[in-house]
Design a protein around this motif. Sequence first.
Motif, short mmCIF file in Angstrom:
data_model
loop_
_atom_site.label_atom_id
_atom_site.label_comp_id
_atom_site.label_asym_id
_atom_site.label_seq_id
_atom_site.Cartn_x
_atom_site.Cartn_y
_atom_site.Cartn_z
N ILE A 178 60.27 89.42 18.51
CA ILE A 178 59.36 88.31 18.22
C ILE A 178 57.99 88.58 18.85
CG2 ILE A 178 58.92 85.85 18.52
CD1 ILE A 178 61.26 86.47 16.64
N THR A 179 56.96 88.57 18.03
CA THR A 179 55.59 88.73 18.50
C THR A 179 54.76 87.57 17.98
OG1 THR A 179 55.69 91.17 18.62
CG2 THR A 179 53.51 90.15 18.39
N LEU A 180 54.16 86.82 18.89
CA LEU A 180 53.29 85.70 18.50
C LEU A 180 52.32 85.41 19.63
CD1 LEU A 180 54.26 82.89 20.09
CD2 LEU A 180 56.13 83.03 18.46
N SER A 181 51.24 84.73 19.30
CA SER A 181 50.26 84.35 20.32
C SER A 181 49.63 83.02 19.93
CB SER A 181 49.18 85.43 20.46
OG SER A 181 48.45 85.57 19.26
N VAL A 182 49.11 82.32 20.93
CA VAL A 182 48.41 81.06 20.72
C VAL A 182 47.11 81.10 21.51
CG1 VAL A 182 48.57 78.55 20.71
CG2 VAL A 182 50.65 79.91 20.62
N LYS A 183 46.02 80.79 20.84
CA LYS A 183 44.70 80.85 21.47
C LYS A 183 44.25 79.45 21.90
CE LYS A 183 43.07 84.92 18.95
NZ LYS A 183 44.35 85.24 18.32
N GLU A 184 43.23 79.42 22.74
CA GLU A 184 42.63 78.17 23.20
C GLU A 184 42.26 77.28 22.00
OE1 GLU A 184 38.92 78.18 25.53
OE2 GLU A 184 40.22 78.72 27.21
N ARG A 211 39.55 69.42 23.71
CA ARG A 211 39.09 69.81 25.05
C ARG A 211 39.51 71.25 25.38
NH1 ARG A 211 42.77 70.36 29.00
NH2 ARG A 211 44.82 69.41 28.71
N GLY A 212 40.20 71.93 24.43
CA GLY A 212 40.53 73.34 24.62
C GLY A 212 42.01 73.65 24.81
N ALA A 213 42.85 72.62 24.94
CA ALA A 213 44.29 72.87 25.09
C ALA A 213 44.85 73.41 23.78
CB ALA A 213 45.01 71.57 25.47
N CYS A 214 45.97 74.12 23.85
CA CYS A 214 46.61 74.65 22.65
C CYS A 214 48.06 74.17 22.57
CB CYS A 214 46.52 76.17 22.58
SG CYS A 214 47.23 77.02 24.01
N VAL A 215 48.63 74.29 21.37
CA VAL A 215 49.96 73.74 21.11
C VAL A 215 50.82 74.77 20.40
CG1 VAL A 215 51.28 71.90 19.99
CG2 VAL A 215 48.97 71.42 20.86
N LEU A 216 52.02 74.99 20.91
CA LEU A 216 53.07 75.70 20.18
C LEU A 216 54.13 74.66 19.86
CD1 LEU A 216 54.58 78.22 19.10
CD2 LEU A 216 55.58 78.45 21.38
N MET A 217 54.33 74.39 18.58
CA MET A 217 55.26 73.34 18.17
C MET A 217 56.34 73.90 17.27
SD MET A 217 54.53 69.82 16.02
CE MET A 217 54.25 70.70 14.46
N SER A 218 57.57 73.75 17.68
CA SER A 218 58.71 74.14 16.87
C SER A 218 59.17 72.92 16.06
CB SER A 218 59.86 74.60 17.77
OG SER A 218 61.09 74.56 17.09
N THR A 219 59.32 73.09 14.75
CA THR A 219 59.77 71.98 13.92
C THR A 219 60.32 72.50 12.59
OG1 THR A 219 59.12 69.87 12.92
CG2 THR A 219 57.50 71.63 12.87
N VAL A 232 46.11 82.18 25.27
CA VAL A 232 46.75 81.45 26.36
C VAL A 232 48.22 81.83 26.48
CG1 VAL A 232 47.33 79.14 27.22
CG2 VAL A 232 45.16 79.52 26.04
N LEU A 233 48.87 82.03 25.34
CA LEU A 233 50.28 82.42 25.31
C LEU A 233 50.42 83.68 24.47
CD1 LEU A 233 53.32 80.13 24.48
CD2 LEU A 233 53.01 82.28 23.30
N ASP A 234 51.22 84.63 24.96
CA ASP A 234 51.39 85.89 24.24
C ASP A 234 52.83 86.39 24.39
OD1 ASP A 234 50.24 87.94 22.63
OD2 ASP A 234 50.11 89.25 24.38
N MET A 235 53.48 86.63 23.28
CA MET A 235 54.81 87.25 23.26
C MET A 235 54.70 88.56 22.51
SD MET A 235 57.50 84.17 22.27
CE MET A 235 58.98 85.05 22.81
N ARG A 236 55.26 89.62 23.07
CA ARG A 236 55.20 90.94 22.44
C ARG A 236 56.60 91.56 22.33
NH1 ARG A 236 50.68 91.18 19.60
NH2 ARG A 236 49.09 90.04 20.74
#
Length: 235
Positions: A23-29, A174-182, A3-7
């Motif tokens: 910075i390279t990171l990704s977040v899946k469903e 339900r399929g949503a994803c989360v990127l959480m900074s903490t 869902v989210l992709d940084m390259r």
Amino acid sequence: MTVLDMREVSGGYSTKEDTIHEITLSVKEGEWLGLLGPNGAGKSTIIKALLDLLPVKRGEITLPGPEEYAFIPEHPIFFEDLTLWEHIDFMRAVTGLDEEETTERAEYLLKLFRLTKVRNHYPTAFSKGMQQKLMIILALTAKPKLYIIDEPFIGLDPKAMKDLLRELEAERERGACVLMSTHVLDTAEKICDRFVLVNYGTIIAEGTLDDIRRESGVDGSLLDCFDELMTEEEL
């Protein structure tokens, strides 16, 4: 599905010096990714790059459409001349959400976060915790594909923290994803599927808890691993 992709994203607040580096990171469903690091490590800058708020950046970023992700900022942002409920109405109008469904969802969240009695009040008079709850309610009401959350626990009481985590877990189902900074590592360890550890704007480790343990050489908590990795960086 990603869902989210940084390259290889680098950038900063001027052309003279980068604040974040490749910075390279990704977040899946359905995934919960923790973006972790000490204060000043570059977590919020990475989020600004994601949201196209960083003046200078390079690299590739793929996000869902603006109506398909929600951002909960560390410092609440609101309109001074709108009441709490008018914020919800405004969000609904901008995103084109169904009025009946939005109202039902918002009413439930107002009750959950104990803000029903101040629904017609102005957020300028709210405490920091109440303002943060407004940001959370707006995001959760929208039910997006992706939640981008920057330091969500600051100012929240323990019950509100637990309610937020429970609602986000339901959203993941339900399929949503989360990127959480903490920087609250003990909480992140309990809820995140994977982690990206950042220091001085650079990724120093990433993966599951087992991956982080192998990389740090520490068979302990996430905090223990991070402490070891930070110490290695300083040597």
